[in-house]
Design a protein around this motif. Structure first.
Motif, mmCIF file in Angstrom:
data_model
loop_
_atom_site.group_PDB
_atom_site.id
_atom_site.type_symbol
_atom_site.label_atom_id
_atom_site.label_comp_id
_atom_site.label_asym_id
_atom_site.label_seq_id
_atom_site.Cartn_x
_atom_site.Cartn_y
_atom_site.Cartn_z
ATOM 1 N N LEU A 38 108.053 6.022 31.767
ATOM 2 C CA LEU A 38 108.650 7.115 30.995
ATOM 3 C C LEU A 38 109.279 8.067 32.013
ATOM 4 C CD1 LEU A 38 105.781 7.933 28.469
ATOM 5 C CD2 LEU A 38 108.028 7.044 27.867
ATOM 6 N N LEU A 39 110.602 8.197 31.948
ATOM 7 C CA LEU A 39 111.319 9.018 32.919
ATOM 8 C C LEU A 39 111.925 10.216 32.219
ATOM 9 C CD1 LEU A 39 113.550 6.335 34.682
ATOM 10 C CD2 LEU A 39 111.113 6.688 34.874
ATOM 11 N N GLY A 40 112.060 11.283 32.967
ATOM 12 C CA GLY A 40 112.737 12.426 32.353
ATOM 13 C C GLY A 40 112.396 13.704 33.068
ATOM 14 N N PRO A 41 113.146 14.756 32.764
ATOM 15 C CA PRO A 41 112.936 16.037 33.450
ATOM 16 C C PRO A 41 111.632 16.713 33.039
ATOM 17 C CG PRO A 41 114.610 16.252 31.736
ATOM 18 C CD PRO A 41 114.237 14.805 31.786
ATOM 19 N N ASN A 42 111.267 17.761 33.745
ATOM 20 C CA ASN A 42 110.086 18.564 33.397
ATOM 21 C C ASN A 42 110.195 19.013 31.955
ATOM 22 O OD1 ASN A 42 110.336 19.906 36.627
ATOM 23 N ND2 ASN A 42 108.569 18.779 35.917
ATOM 24 N N ALA B 126 110.010 17.260 29.232
ATOM 25 C CA ALA B 126 110.671 16.348 28.286
ATOM 26 C C ALA B 126 109.716 15.828 27.213
ATOM 27 C CB ALA B 126 111.282 15.171 29.051
ATOM 28 N N GLY B 127 108.416 15.830 27.523
ATOM 29 C CA GLY B 127 107.433 15.338 26.551
ATOM 30 C C GLY B 127 106.722 14.067 27.011
ATOM 31 N N LYS B 128 106.840 13.729 28.275
ATOM 32 C CA LYS B 128 106.252 12.477 28.793
ATOM 33 C C LYS B 128 104.722 12.527 28.763
ATOM 34 C CE LYS B 128 108.220 13.013 32.814
ATOM 35 N NZ LYS B 128 108.879 14.331 32.625
ATOM 36 N N LYS C 288 113.109 13.313 22.985
ATOM 37 C CA LYS C 288 113.734 12.121 22.383
ATOM 38 C C LYS C 288 113.939 11.054 23.448
ATOM 39 C CE LYS C 288 116.493 14.337 18.830
ATOM 40 N NZ LYS C 288 117.747 15.024 18.641
ATOM 41 N N ILE C 289 113.931 9.791 23.016
ATOM 42 C CA ILE C 289 114.282 8.712 23.946
ATOM 43 C C ILE C 289 115.797 8.523 23.877
ATOM 44 C CG2 ILE C 289 114.116 6.238 24.375
ATOM 45 C CD1 ILE C 289 111.214 6.361 23.632
ATOM 46 N N ILE C 290 116.454 8.682 25.013
ATOM 47 C CA ILE C 290 117.924 8.584 24.998
ATOM 48 C C ILE C 290 118.400 7.235 25.544
ATOM 49 C CG2 ILE C 290 118.403 11.060 24.976
ATOM 50 C CD1 ILE C 290 118.754 10.923 28.024
ATOM 51 N N ALA C 291 117.528 6.448 26.171
ATOM 52 C CA ALA C 291 117.872 5.083 26.604
ATOM 53 C C ALA C 291 116.585 4.344 26.883
ATOM 54 C CB ALA C 291 118.737 5.117 27.856
ATOM 55 N N LEU C 292 116.602 3.028 26.640
ATOM 56 C CA LEU C 292 115.405 2.219 26.923
ATOM 57 C C LEU C 292 115.838 0.786 27.235
ATOM 58 C CD1 LEU C 292 112.178 2.056 24.719
ATOM 59 C CD2 LEU C 292 112.964 0.197 26.156
#
Ligand SMILES: Nc1ncnc2c1ncn2[C@@H]1O[C@H](COP(=O)(O)OP(=O)(O)OP(=O)(O)O)[C@@H](O)[C@H]1O
Length: 255
Positions: free
Chosen positions: A38-42, A44-46, A210-214
């Protein structure tokens, strides 16, 4: 090819903190025996998503199954088949690594051979050391050993390499890959794109809940290139990190 088996299935997950909508209806599957990132900025909800799957946090709505078990009805059964990293605060300062592993195994109600656990994470030489005397990379390896105590089907790692030097990170990538190769599914969060590219079989980009790519890192990069994307500058065939690794070697370091 056979359809991959989803060991984790998340559908329409929503998490609200009071009136703040932290996770906005995400759905994804984690396949058996993969490293899923799970990747994403601070913010993001990970971590929120991870902790809800781990049954450590209540969701607002949505459905989650872990190895066929529902987080709503079977939380205790899920806890028995997953491995989570314990907070460092639980590492009693006067106990050495063997004693800590014995203590945690007792809490899980399982019997383990502490030296074998330490060998798995290449800490056999530190058996008598206290946790606080370990280097950052060693602390992370010990923490990963604690996730394996109950022979879990899935382990969850929240930012496993944050704060580590390049060698320690690569050593940890090797360790995480070995654990996957031995049949454990791994779900991790990271901010590091190089880590995700090297280590993860598939990644989900999370942004603002939200998931924007997977997809697999390869497919995501290929899709970008086929959309006409080009890097502005030609990329050198090595980077400063390669220079560092080349100068200092890539062996396990005990520091
Ligand atoms: N207990 C809480 N109460 C209120 N808001 C919270 C709580 N926990 C998290 N949040 C908020 O929910 C959002 C998602 O947080 P979360 O920790 O899941 O993000 P993250 O993607 O893991 O970020 P990071 O990479 O910084 O760990 C953030 O805006 C955060 O401030």
């Amino acid at each position: 090819m056979d359809q991959p088996h989803a060991i984790i299935s998340v559908r329409n997950l929503i998490k609200n903190y009071a009136d703040f909508n932290a996770v906005k209806g995400i759905s994804f599957d984690v396949y058996n025996h993969e490293i899923f990132g799970l990747l994403g900025p601070n913010g993001a909800g990970k971590t929120t998503t991870l902790e809800i799957i781990e049954t450590l946090r209540e969701k607002t709505s949505g459905e989650i199954y872990v190895d066929g078990l529902s987080v709503d009805k079977d939380a205790n059964a899920i806890k028995r088949i997953i491995g989570v990293q314990l907070q460092a605060a639980g590492y009693y300062p006067n106990l050495n690594l063997v004693e800590l592993l014995e203590l945690f195994a007792g809490l899980y109600g399982v019997k383990v051979k502490p030296m074998e656990m330490l060998e798995k994470v290449n800490l056999q030489d530190k058996a008598k050391a206290k946790y606080k005397a370990l280097s950052g990379g060693q602390k992370q390896r010990f923490s990963i050993a604690t996730t394996l105590l109950n022979s879990p089907k899935i382990i969850f790692l929240d930012e496993p390499t944050t704060g580590l030097d390049p060698q320690a990170r690569r050593n940890l990538w090797d360790l995480i890959s070995e654990i996957r190769d031995q049949g454990t599914t791994i779900v991790l969060t990271t901010h590091y794109m190089d880590e995700a590219e090297q280590l993860c079989d598939r990644v989900a980009f999370v942004e603002s809940g939200k998931i924007i790519a997977l997809d697999s890192p390869d497919n995501l990069i290929d899709q970008l290139i086929s959309s006409g994307f080009e890097r502005k500058k030609e990329v050198k065939k090595a980077n400063l990190e390669d220079v560092f690794i080349n100068l200092t070697g890539q062996q396990w370091r005990e520091g």
